[in-house]
Motif scaffolding. Sequence first.
Motif, mmCIF file in Angstrom:
data_model
loop_
_atom_site.group_PDB
_atom_site.id
_atom_site.type_symbol
_atom_site.label_atom_id
_atom_site.label_comp_id
_atom_site.label_asym_id
_atom_site.label_seq_id
_atom_site.Cartn_x
_atom_site.Cartn_y
_atom_site.Cartn_z
ATOM 1 N N PHE A 303 29.390 -18.457 41.369
ATOM 2 C CA PHE A 303 30.481 -18.271 42.320
ATOM 3 C C PHE A 303 30.137 -19.034 43.588
ATOM 4 O O PHE A 303 29.001 -18.978 44.073
ATOM 5 C CB PHE A 303 30.673 -16.788 42.634
ATOM 6 C CG PHE A 303 31.669 -16.505 43.725
ATOM 7 C CD1 PHE A 303 33.028 -16.661 43.510
ATOM 8 C CD2 PHE A 303 31.241 -16.079 44.981
ATOM 9 C CE1 PHE A 303 33.949 -16.401 44.514
ATOM 10 C CE2 PHE A 303 32.150 -15.812 45.992
ATOM 11 C CZ PHE A 303 33.509 -15.973 45.761
ATOM 12 N N ASP A 304 31.119 -19.756 44.125
ATOM 13 C CA ASP A 304 30.872 -20.600 45.292
ATOM 14 C C ASP A 304 32.061 -20.487 46.239
ATOM 15 O O ASP A 304 33.220 -20.603 45.809
ATOM 16 C CB ASP A 304 30.698 -22.055 44.844
ATOM 17 C CG ASP A 304 29.977 -22.907 45.885
ATOM 18 O OD1 ASP A 304 30.093 -22.598 47.086
ATOM 19 O OD2 ASP A 304 29.311 -23.882 45.492
ATOM 20 N N ILE A 325 33.076 -9.495 44.305
ATOM 21 C CA ILE A 325 33.403 -10.101 43.020
ATOM 22 C C ILE A 325 33.838 -8.959 42.110
ATOM 23 O O ILE A 325 33.041 -8.078 41.771
ATOM 24 C CB ILE A 325 32.201 -10.862 42.437
ATOM 25 C CG1 ILE A 325 31.804 -12.007 43.381
ATOM 26 C CG2 ILE A 325 32.523 -11.401 41.050
ATOM 27 C CD1 ILE A 325 30.548 -12.746 42.962
ATOM 28 N N LEU A 326 35.109 -8.957 41.754
ATOM 29 C CA LEU A 326 35.708 -7.832 41.040
ATOM 30 C C LEU A 326 35.534 -8.004 39.537
ATOM 31 O O LEU A 326 35.848 -9.058 38.980
ATOM 32 C CB LEU A 326 37.193 -7.731 41.385
ATOM 33 C CG LEU A 326 37.530 -7.687 42.886
ATOM 34 C CD1 LEU A 326 39.039 -7.725 43.088
ATOM 35 C CD2 LEU A 326 36.925 -6.461 43.541
ATOM 36 N N CYS A 327 35.050 -6.968 38.890
ATOM 37 C CA CYS A 327 34.845 -6.972 37.444
ATOM 38 C C CYS A 327 35.500 -5.733 36.845
ATOM 39 O O CYS A 327 35.829 -4.782 37.553
ATOM 40 C CB CYS A 327 33.354 -6.961 37.097
ATOM 41 S SG CYS A 327 32.349 -8.165 37.988
ATOM 42 N N LYS A 328 35.686 -5.750 35.557
ATOM 43 C CA LYS A 328 36.133 -4.544 34.878
ATOM 44 C C LYS A 328 34.990 -3.531 34.931
ATOM 45 O O LYS A 328 33.900 -3.791 34.433
ATOM 46 C CB LYS A 328 36.502 -4.840 33.422
ATOM 47 C CG LYS A 328 37.719 -5.740 33.257
ATOM 48 C CD LYS A 328 38.041 -5.951 31.782
ATOM 49 C CE LYS A 328 39.282 -6.817 31.610
ATOM 50 N NZ LYS A 328 39.603 -7.049 30.188
ATOM 51 N N ASN A 329 35.239 -2.395 35.572
ATOM 52 C CA ASN A 329 34.264 -1.301 35.647
ATOM 53 C C ASN A 329 33.007 -1.651 36.445
ATOM 54 O O ASN A 329 31.972 -1.002 36.289
ATOM 55 C CB ASN A 329 33.852 -0.836 34.245
ATOM 56 C CG ASN A 329 35.038 -0.489 33.379
ATOM 57 O OD1 ASN A 329 35.968 0.172 33.839
ATOM 58 N ND2 ASN A 329 35.033 -0.942 32.140
ATOM 59 N N ASP A 330 33.063 -2.668 37.296
ATOM 60 C CA ASP A 330 31.892 -3.021 38.097
ATOM 61 C C ASP A 330 32.350 -3.871 39.276
ATOM 62 O O ASP A 330 33.491 -4.346 39.315
ATOM 63 C CB ASP A 330 30.874 -3.785 37.249
ATOM 64 C CG ASP A 330 29.485 -3.812 37.874
ATOM 65 O OD1 ASP A 330 29.290 -3.160 38.915
ATOM 66 O OD2 ASP A 330 28.595 -4.492 37.322
ATOM 67 N N GLN A 375 26.875 -18.519 47.747
ATOM 68 C CA GLN A 375 26.815 -18.753 46.303
ATOM 69 C C GLN A 375 26.181 -17.541 45.619
ATOM 70 O O GLN A 375 25.200 -16.981 46.125
ATOM 71 C CB GLN A 375 25.982 -20.002 45.988
ATOM 72 C CG GLN A 375 26.558 -21.299 46.528
ATOM 73 C CD GLN A 375 25.544 -22.424 46.463
ATOM 74 O OE1 GLN A 375 24.680 -22.548 47.342
ATOM 75 N NE2 GLN A 375 25.633 -23.241 45.417
ATOM 76 N N VAL A 376 26.748 -17.165 44.496
ATOM 77 C CA VAL A 376 26.195 -16.078 43.681
ATOM 78 C C VAL A 376 26.012 -16.616 42.267
ATOM 79 O O VAL A 376 26.938 -17.196 41.689
ATOM 80 C CB VAL A 376 27.123 -14.844 43.662
ATOM 81 C CG1 VAL A 376 26.494 -13.722 42.839
ATOM 82 C CG2 VAL A 376 27.414 -14.364 45.077
ATOM 83 N N GLU A 377 24.820 -16.417 41.725
ATOM 84 C CA GLU A 377 24.519 -16.884 40.377
ATOM 85 C C GLU A 377 23.991 -15.720 39.547
ATOM 86 O O GLU A 377 23.157 -14.940 40.021
ATOM 87 C CB GLU A 377 23.461 -17.999 40.413
ATOM 88 C CG GLU A 377 23.852 -19.200 41.262
ATOM 89 C CD GLU A 377 22.707 -20.190 41.412
ATOM 90 O OE1 GLU A 377 21.580 -19.859 40.959
ATOM 91 O OE2 GLU A 377 22.925 -21.271 41.975
ATOM 92 N N SER A 423 32.387 -20.794 38.043
ATOM 93 C CA SER A 423 32.056 -21.770 37.012
ATOM 94 C C SER A 423 31.146 -21.138 35.973
ATOM 95 O O SER A 423 30.461 -20.143 36.228
ATOM 96 C CB SER A 423 31.386 -23.007 37.622
ATOM 97 O OG SER A 423 30.175 -22.662 38.266
ATOM 98 N N ASN A 424 31.178 -21.751 34.794
ATOM 99 C CA ASN A 424 30.324 -21.340 33.684
ATOM 100 C C ASN A 424 30.080 -22.584 32.844
ATOM 101 O O ASN A 424 30.988 -23.057 32.159
ATOM 102 C CB ASN A 424 31.012 -20.241 32.866
ATOM 103 C CG ASN A 424 30.229 -19.873 31.621
ATOM 104 O OD1 ASN A 424 30.139 -20.669 30.699
ATOM 105 N ND2 ASN A 424 29.686 -18.681 31.588
#
Length: 431
Positions: A303-304, A325-330, A375-377, A423-424
């Motif tokens: 994430f940037d 950073i929104l995730c399903k259940n996290d 940045q988050v990796e 990115s991935n």
Amino acid sequence: MENNLETDHIQYCLTLAEKRFNRGSSDRWTTYDFEKLSESIQEVTGVVLSVTTLKRLWGKLSYTNTPATTTLNTLARYAGFEDWSSLRAQPEPEEKQENEPVRIIPAIPATPPQEERRQGRRWPLWGLAMLPLAFVLYLGLRSDGRTTTPDRRANYQFSSNKTVLKGIPNSVIFRYDASAAGKDTVYISQSWDISRKFAVPKDQKEYSSIYYYPGYFRAKLMVGKEIVKEHDLMISSNGWLALADQQKVPVYFAKKEFLRDSIVMVDKEMLDAYNIQMQPELPDLRFFYVEDMGGLRSDDFRFDTRIKSTYSIGAAACQRIEVLILCKNDVFIIPLCAKGCEGALFLRAGNRFLESKDTDLSKFGRDLHEWVRLQVEAKDKQVRILVDGEVACAFKADYMATDIVGVQYRFQGPGAVKDTHFSNGERVINL
């Protein structure tokens, strides 16, 4: 506080409220948690307690005065008492038993094939004689203190439809069938937060509710304290969304006002135009981008983004920012602040909770009048967070991977964001 007994009663009330809220230890609560607590209290009592008031009560802000009686009455009602006097009538606050935990009704096991049943061992005569007693004991255990136990074989139904495909506000029509609930109360919970459930008529089939914020939700149909059905519900932001948070309904900004040459920005002039005051309490500004990310996972992503806070006058001296950073259940929660304010930071990532009181988070303090790169990796459960190219935090995490559904920025006062993407590998998702 007036005396030790009064302090004990207040602490007891806060403990009960914290248990009801069911969001973990308040030591790790962020502004986001206190906002959710304020909403929960309003839904239960009909009274609004501001985030600032709640932070003072929980010792997050310095405050030496005794809370107002109206505040204590509201908290006592939320904790399960009629009012503050009812709570204080107890000579010594005693620890009450926690509320019965919510249980998910298990699926009915498949009936074994007839041939398999025939091959089972035969019961001895004394065993047959004990069957009536065993049956009575079984019924007693199943009742679990309830007046009526939901029929576990009942065919409960629960689904929902949005009135608009994307965007906020968004009304959701819940369709349900809970006719088998017997005498138990039927509830619908809009999200994971079951403390915010609302009762619905069991003899009806539809109930509508408004979502004012985008996100991923886990809607639940409950009978008494049991979850009988649940399903995923995604409320998309329809691209970038900017709003000023307030009680009941937020202030939404027009996209043509805040989206300028790929920069998401709400400045003081725009807040002034909407008559949103900057002092003495700062407005809570929110940017959202919530969308299906095509299976992007929380254990394998980059994430940037670049962030700037353009206001540091008065109460805004610390320029506090949270990037979610929104995730399903996290959720990943990354803080930033002005230099000198690093002593009150909280970070959550990969199911790890870090606080500046016992962890060095000083590298998250920056000159936020200039663009700051974050940045988050995450790869193979190894999390790294970089600020302006410098590793600010890195650790091995142990968490269950889930889909990423978007990002949220939380500013106290004006703010701006640009150059945001996930990115991935070679895949890039520009927001």
